[in-house]
Scaffold this motif. Sequence first.
Motif, PDB file in Angstrom:
ATOM      1  N   ARG A 167       1.508   2.452  -3.603  1.00 20.11           N
ATOM      2  CA  ARG A 167       0.403   2.564  -4.557  1.00 20.11           C
ATOM      3  C   ARG A 167      -0.129   3.985  -4.572  1.00 20.11           C
ATOM      4  O   ARG A 167      -0.450   4.552  -3.520  1.00 20.11           O
TER       5      ARG A 167
ATOM      6  N   ASN B 269     -16.459   0.271  -0.737  1.00 15.75           N
ATOM      7  CA  ASN B 269     -16.167   1.326  -1.713  1.00 15.75           C
ATOM      8  C   ASN B 269     -16.974   1.166  -2.989  1.00 15.75           C
ATOM      9  O   ASN B 269     -17.192   2.140  -3.715  1.00 15.75           O
TER      10      ASN B 269
ATOM     11  N   ASP C   5      -2.972   5.105  -5.366  1.00 22.57           N
ATOM     12  CA  ASP C   5      -4.379   5.234  -4.994  1.00 22.57           C
ATOM     13  C   ASP C   5      -4.667   4.765  -3.570  1.00 22.57           C
ATOM     14  O   ASP C   5      -5.822   4.708  -3.149  1.00 22.57           O
TER      15      ASP C   5
ATOM     16  N   LYS D 179     -12.320  -3.699   0.494  1.00 18.05           N
ATOM     17  CA  LYS D 179     -12.810  -2.545  -0.266  1.00 18.05           C
ATOM     18  C   LYS D 179     -14.243  -2.723  -0.772  1.00 18.05           C
ATOM     19  O   LYS D 179     -14.719  -1.920  -1.580  1.00 18.05           O
TER      20      LYS D 179
ATOM     21  N   SER E 155       0.799  -1.225   0.000  1.00 14.13           N
ATOM     22  CA  SER E 155       0.000   0.000   0.000  1.00 14.13           C
ATOM     23  C   SER E 155       0.833   1.277   0.000  1.00 14.13           C
ATOM     24  O   SER E 155       0.421   2.288  -0.593  1.00 14.13           O
TER      25      SER E 155
ATOM     26  N   ASN F   3      -4.949   4.604   0.537  1.00 17.67           N
ATOM     27  CA  ASN F   3      -5.237   5.482   1.667  1.00 17.67           C
ATOM     28  C   ASN F   3      -4.371   5.041   2.841  1.00 17.67           C
ATOM     29  O   ASN F   3      -4.664   4.041   3.490  1.00 17.67           O
TER      30      ASN F   3
ATOM     31  N   TYR G 259       0.010  -2.055 -11.942  1.00 13.59           N
ATOM     32  CA  TYR G 259      -0.964  -2.125 -10.848  1.00 13.59           C
ATOM     33  C   TYR G 259      -2.181  -2.976 -11.233  1.00 13.59           C
ATOM     34  O   TYR G 259      -3.304  -2.696 -10.822  1.00 13.59           O
TER      35      TYR G 259
END
Length: 285
Positions: free
Chosen positions: A32, A215, A34, A212, A29, A36, A136
């Motif tokens: 990356r 989301n 994108d 996720k 993470s 959070n 990715y």
Amino acid sequence: MRTEKEVLSQFKEWAKRNELIRVAVLTSSRVRPDANIDFLSDYDIELYVSDLSKFKENDDWLETFGSIMVRWPFKPRSTGFKTGCWITRLVLFKDGVRIDFQITDQLEIESDAYDNGYEILIDKDGITKGLAEPTYSEYIINKPSKEEYEVLVNEFWWDAYYVPKYLWRDQLPFAKYMLDYTLRYSFLHKIIDWYIGMQNDWSVETGALGKKFKNYLDAETWAEWEETYVGADIEENWIAFFNITTFFRKMAKQIGKKLGYEYPDQVDKEVMKFCREIKETKKID
């Protein structure tokens, strides 16, 4: 808690001084675009070393990074992280910083080894020069084949009837295992993945264990999903069972219709009829 700058600066200084460390790659993470990132985000670091035996012997080298709260595995060993010889050291330090180390003495790296993102922290020998730019796309949800779809939806109904069987017997541990592990993680999660992939032109990922999902699912669908979770009460587990089968059916049928795959309506109906009969059957003392 230390900042990312402090953690990585400390690590790089140690790696530069340690002759055994040839390459160090930050992954997951924190690399990356994108992602959070928050204070609970791990540092995933892969180490390429000249002598793996030193890292198998003990964890003394970890003390460089702080006082350890807990680690996994308890002793250095391979955990099947990748093919070849790797050992795993996942460490939570007392200040809350967590560093996940994967360590190998394989000093050759495939050009596409880090397609899901990377940052080179140390490279003393130019080993990483041939690495390709990440796309990715490693965990993007793939459209299921007809066979994949048919196998999953049919096998779901085989395992589904175990839940009523053990709820009726008042054997909660087995029933919960089948409901909350087998049905949920082996089947329903995959169906939700496919549903989300289908809704997003097979161009997204949902993360490990569906982290996720929220989301991508609309509020109404998410609320239906929440209704599949329940505690230890037997009657509540009956309700959760019927909710989870309803949710599965709804999503699986939408996927089948969209992709032109046949949903096993007759199997569904017969299994559910039997499950309701189990629930309605009175026990004889």
